[in-house]
Motif scaffolding. Structure first.
Motif, PDB file in Angstrom:
ATOM      1  N   PHE A   1       0.799  -1.213   0.000  1.00  0.00           N
ATOM      2  CA  PHE A   1       0.000   0.000   0.000  1.00  0.00           C
ATOM      3  C   PHE A   1       0.838   1.273   0.000  1.00  0.00           C
ATOM      4  O   PHE A   1       1.979   1.283   0.471  1.00  0.00           O
ATOM      5  CB  PHE A   1      -0.919   0.037   1.223  1.00  0.00           C
TER       6      PHE A   1
ATOM      7  N   GLY B   1       1.704   2.145   3.419  1.00  0.00           N
ATOM      8  CA  GLY B   1       2.235   1.031   4.189  1.00  0.00           C
ATOM      9  C   GLY B   1       1.197   0.456   5.126  1.00  0.00           C
ATOM     10  O   GLY B   1       0.377   1.189   5.676  1.00  0.00           O
ATOM     11  N   ALA B   2       1.220  -0.831   5.288  1.00  0.00           N
ATOM     12  CA  ALA B   2       0.264  -1.460   6.188  1.00  0.00           C
ATOM     13  C   ALA B   2       0.927  -2.586   6.962  1.00  0.00           C
ATOM     14  O   ALA B   2       0.336  -3.625   7.199  1.00  0.00           O
ATOM     15  CB  ALA B   2      -0.952  -1.980   5.408  1.00  0.00           C
ATOM     16  N   LEU B   3       2.176  -2.364   7.348  1.00  0.00           N
ATOM     17  CA  LEU B   3       2.788  -3.312   8.281  1.00  0.00           C
ATOM     18  C   LEU B   3       2.059  -3.161   9.603  1.00  0.00           C
ATOM     19  O   LEU B   3       1.699  -2.048   9.989  1.00  0.00           O
ATOM     20  CB  LEU B   3       4.274  -2.987   8.476  1.00  0.00           C
ATOM     21  N   PHE B   4       1.848  -4.267  10.311  1.00  0.00           N
ATOM     22  CA  PHE B   4       1.163  -4.164  11.596  1.00  0.00           C
ATOM     23  C   PHE B   4       2.132  -3.612  12.628  1.00  0.00           C
ATOM     24  O   PHE B   4       3.115  -4.274  12.962  1.00  0.00           O
ATOM     25  CB  PHE B   4       0.643  -5.534  12.025  1.00  0.00           C
ATOM     26  N   PRO B   5       1.879  -2.405  13.125  1.00  0.00           N
ATOM     27  CA  PRO B   5       2.865  -1.790  14.018  1.00  0.00           C
ATOM     28  C   PRO B   5       3.016  -2.524  15.344  1.00  0.00           C
ATOM     29  O   PRO B   5       4.009  -2.321  16.044  1.00  0.00           O
ATOM     30  CB  PRO B   5       2.319  -0.374  14.242  1.00  0.00           C
ATOM     31  N   TRP B   6       2.048  -3.357  15.694  1.00  0.00           N
ATOM     32  CA  TRP B   6       2.085  -4.011  17.007  1.00  0.00           C
ATOM     33  C   TRP B   6       2.842  -5.336  16.964  1.00  0.00           C
ATOM     34  O   TRP B   6       2.907  -6.024  17.972  1.00  0.00           O
ATOM     35  CB  TRP B   6       0.666  -4.245  17.523  1.00  0.00           C
TER      36      TRP B   6
ATOM     37  N   TRP C   1       7.533 -11.231  12.628  1.00  0.00           N
ATOM     38  CA  TRP C   1       6.160 -11.755  12.693  1.00  0.00           C
ATOM     39  C   TRP C   1       5.319 -11.196  11.557  1.00  0.00           C
ATOM     40  O   TRP C   1       4.530 -11.903  10.945  1.00  0.00           O
ATOM     41  CB  TRP C   1       5.516 -11.429  14.037  1.00  0.00           C
TER      42      TRP C   1
ATOM     43  N   CYS D   1       3.537 -13.914   9.188  1.00  0.00           N
ATOM     44  CA  CYS D   1       2.191 -14.187   9.713  1.00  0.00           C
ATOM     45  C   CYS D   1       1.272 -14.832   8.680  1.00  0.00           C
ATOM     46  O   CYS D   1       0.526 -15.754   9.008  1.00  0.00           O
ATOM     47  CB  CYS D   1       1.559 -12.933  10.306  1.00  0.00           C
TER      48      CYS D   1
ATOM     49  N   LEU E   1      -0.092 -18.433   9.763  1.00  0.00           N
ATOM     50  CA  LEU E   1      -1.478 -18.526  10.225  1.00  0.00           C
ATOM     51  C   LEU E   1      -2.312 -19.353   9.252  1.00  0.00           C
ATOM     52  O   LEU E   1      -3.308 -19.950   9.626  1.00  0.00           O
ATOM     53  CB  LEU E   1      -2.088 -17.133  10.383  1.00  0.00           C
TER      54      LEU E   1
ATOM     55  N   TYR F   1      10.222  -3.357  15.928  1.00  0.00           N
ATOM     56  CA  TYR F   1       8.875  -3.031  15.497  1.00  0.00           C
ATOM     57  C   TYR F   1       8.950  -2.114  14.281  1.00  0.00           C
ATOM     58  O   TYR F   1       9.906  -1.334  14.156  1.00  0.00           O
ATOM     59  CB  TYR F   1       8.116  -2.320  16.624  1.00  0.00           C
TER      60      TYR F   1
ATOM     61  N   GLY G   1       7.660   0.598  13.640  1.00  0.00           N
ATOM     62  CA  GLY G   1       7.811   2.001  14.004  1.00  0.00           C
ATOM     63  C   GLY G   1       9.256   2.424  14.227  1.00  0.00           C
ATOM     64  O   GLY G   1       9.564   3.599  14.245  1.00  0.00           O
ATOM     65  N   GLU G   2      10.127   1.437  14.418  1.00  0.00           N
ATOM     66  CA  GLU G   2      11.530   1.765  14.675  1.00  0.00           C
ATOM     67  C   GLU G   2      12.356   1.808  13.387  1.00  0.00           C
ATOM     68  O   GLU G   2      13.540   2.076  13.426  1.00  0.00           O
ATOM     69  CB  GLU G   2      12.129   0.714  15.626  1.00  0.00           C
TER      70      GLU G   2
ATOM     71  N   ARG H   1       7.107  -9.124   2.855  1.00  0.00           N
ATOM     72  CA  ARG H   1       5.905  -9.740   3.404  1.00  0.00           C
ATOM     73  C   ARG H   1       4.982 -10.209   2.282  1.00  0.00           C
ATOM     74  O   ARG H   1       4.439 -11.313   2.332  1.00  0.00           O
ATOM     75  CB  ARG H   1       5.155  -8.738   4.302  1.00  0.00           C
TER      76      ARG H   1
ATOM     77  N   ASN I   1       3.986 -14.513   0.837  1.00  0.00           N
ATOM     78  CA  ASN I   1       2.697 -15.149   0.619  1.00  0.00           C
ATOM     79  C   ASN I   1       2.615 -15.798  -0.759  1.00  0.00           C
ATOM     80  O   ASN I   1       1.566 -16.293  -1.150  1.00  0.00           O
ATOM     81  CB  ASN I   1       1.568 -14.142   0.808  1.00  0.00           C
TER      82      ASN I   1
END
Lengths: 306, 273
Positions: free
Chosen positions: B90, B93-98, B103, B107, B111, B140, B142-143, B156, B160
């Motif tokens: 995107f 960006g749409a990396l999961f920040p959490w 991971w 993921c 999963l 993370y 964010g870093e 990522r 897939n």
């Protein structure tokens, strides 16, 4: 941390410093720049060492200095017998009466009673508010049904519920807890709802592209993405509950608690004790909020606190 | 096995057909063979992103059909749900920040049970190393810097194992230098993996440097204005940017897109007036 923003940022860092006493990892993380992992891993479980480290930090001393300055001005104003201070005891007198009252069982009983009320009302409020906020954020139709009700009830101040609650609940204890519940509940619901609505649609899309099922989306996207809002709501709600418990104890003729202690001191004419009660309430609120902030930091380790 | 052949036929998209009736995309036909790097350029608001969202399965189309390897992806009133066969990178960006970098990257396959955790981690580390990211897997998102995040996100997507990679202006927010490095990095990955790529941008130089084929779209309603075959040899590096052929192609594309950009500009003026 650059030196440029130091002035405006100090209250947040102060809170951080205080709550770092309760959370060693958070302290380590904020104390070191995010370079390598090493300093974060240093085991620091000894309370004394944590305390020492907190005392070595500038923000803590700034905070202590702030409190000391206020007390000094107050002490001087009282000893100069300025007109407004005629009936106000000096900090030294208050300190003495705090020491006296701290030796009575009744004082700690007040803490315990108010604390229990807050804990119960708050726990129920968070326990119901978080799922409800999440559900409203996820389901449009549930939102359509529940939101008008919430928005209609939310502006009513919790204390305005007291007369009705007294009639509704069999005991006065339940009345007070239900009032506290209301304060926490609405704050949490609105924050959680806002958190869900603010989730970037692309997180959902990315998850869908990777083949996520609805429960994956909920547990792995919605919940973590909302976690910061959940804790913000919880912290704000925690502050409210202490405001409410005191007012409720003063209004709803009840026989124990910090609010009751304040009212009793007022009726009994003990001004020093009024102030002791006020300070106790402030402290109780501070301790509870710090706990929630520390919990939030632990639960959301990815958030950078710059 | 060749896969990822996209057939876009007479695709149209009308937003709010009963009310405002905004035609975003009109009669777009594109045949993207397996393994092709196809770049769509056009002025802002020409429906590039809409087209990508329809291919990805995020949005419906109102006319035409899209098929991949003979499977219908979208037709009016029908769409195949988004899936790992069409991975999207995107704009913002749409990396999961959490979650940590590692991971985030593993993921999808883990999963989904396509790879075991160990397999996925090994593959992720290899891919991350390939794009020059070592020792960030525990951090993370964010870093990380913008360029690093983009690379993680591309990794990522590749983890897939998509048939087609959909990139929506992925380098828009990057500075020029980082962008240049990212281009070469993406080309290297493409040379290795030979995935079909549908890349959306409004940056012409980027388009020609990367593409096998550049599709210039008109301003709203978005149609195909011109298709430019980019016959620059692969593998490419930045030296290509100063070859006469590159400049020729750029001039050609520039001419086509300038008209559209002007139209878009004037349309914007009218809307504001």
């Amino acid at each position: 941390m650059t030196s440029g923003g130091r002035g405006a940022d100090w209250p947040r860092r102060m809170v951080r410093a205080i709550s770092s006493l309760a959370s060693p990892t958070a302290a380590a993380r904020t104390a070191t720049l995010p370079v390598a992992g090493d300093p974060r891993r240093t085991p620091t479980h000894a309370w004394g060492r944590r305390l020492l480290r907190a005392l070595g930090r500038r923000e803590v001393w700034q905070g202590i200095a702030g409190v000391a300055i206020v007390l000094a001005i107050w002490q001087i104003a009282s000893s100069l017998r300025l007109p407004m201070f005629t009936f106000i005891p000096t900090p030294v007198q208050i300190g003495r009466s705090l020491v006296d009252v701290a030796q009575t069982r009744q004082y700690w009983q007040s803490w315990y009673v108010s604390g229990t009320r807050v804990f119960l009302g708050y726990a129920i409020g968070v326990g119901l508010g978080v799922p409800l906020g999440l559900a409203m954020g996820i389901s449009r139709s549930f939102f359509g049904t529940a939101f008008p009700v919430i928005e209609l009830l939310r502006p009513i101040p919790p204390l305005a519920w007291i007369p009705l609650s007294i009639l509704f609940w069999p005991t006065i204890e339940q009345t007070v807890v239900s009032i506290i519940f209301l304060g926490a509940f609405f704050t949490v619901v609105i924050n959680v709802l806002g958190g869900v609505e603010a989730i970037d649609v692309n997180y959902r899309r990315a998850a869908l592209s990777m083949g996520a099922r609805p429960w994956h989306i909920f547990w792995r996207v919605v919940l973590p993405a909302t976690a910061p809002s959940i804790f913000t709501g919880m912290a704000v709600g925690m502050g409210l509950t202490w405001e409410i418990v005191v007012a409720a104890e003063m209004v709803a003729s009840i026989q124990a608690g910090l609010g009751f202690m304040m009212w009793q001191s007022y009726v009994g004419g003990s001004i020093a004790l009024i102030i002791v009660a006020m300070i106790s309430i402030g402290l109780a609120g501070l301790i509870c909020s710090s706990f929630i902030w520390a919990l939030g930091r632990r639960a959301t380790p990815w958030r950078r606190r710059v | 096995m060749t896969r990822g052949a996209l057939r876009i036929e007479n695709v149209g998209k009308v937003y709010d057909p009963e009310g405002a009736h905004v035609v975003a995309v009109e009669e777009v036909s594109l045949d993207i063979p397996s393994g092709e790097f196809c770049v769509v350029v056009g002025p802002s608001g020409c429906g590039k992103t809409t087209l990508l969202n329809i291919v990805a399965g995020f949005d419906d189309l109102t006319s035409g059909t899209i098929a991949m390897d003979g499977t219908l992806l979208a037709a009016p009133g029908k769409r195949l749900a988004p899936g790992a066969d069409r991975m999207v990178v995107f704009q913002n960006g749409a990396l999961f920040p959490w979650k940590t970098v590692l991971w985030n990257v593993i993921c999808g396959p883990v999963l989904h049970g396509r790879l075991s955790r160990d397999e996925a981690e090994a593959r992720a580390r290899a891919l991350l190393a390939q794009v020059g990211l070592v020792e960030v897997e525990g951090q993370y998102p964010g870093e990380l810097s913008g360029g690093m995040k983009r690379r993680v996100e591309i990794v990522r997507a590749l983890m897939n194992d998509p048939a087609v990679l959909l990139l929506d202006e992925p380098f828009r927010a990057l500075d020029a230098l980082t962008k240049g490095v990212m281009h070469e990095c993406l080309l290297q990955l493409h040379d290795l993996a030979a995935k079909t790529v549908l890349f959306i941008t409004h940056d012409l130089e980027e388009a020609i440097f990367l593409a096998d084929r550049v599709v210039v779209m008109t301003t709203r309603p978005g149609r195909v204005k011109k298709v430019i075959e980019v016959d620059l040899p692969r593998p490419r590096d930045y030296l290509v940017l100063s070859t006469p052929r590159y400049l020729e192609l750029k001039a050609e594309a520039l001419e086509a897109i300038r008209e559209e950009a002007l139209k878009a500009f004037e349309a914007g003026e009218r809307e504001l007036a």
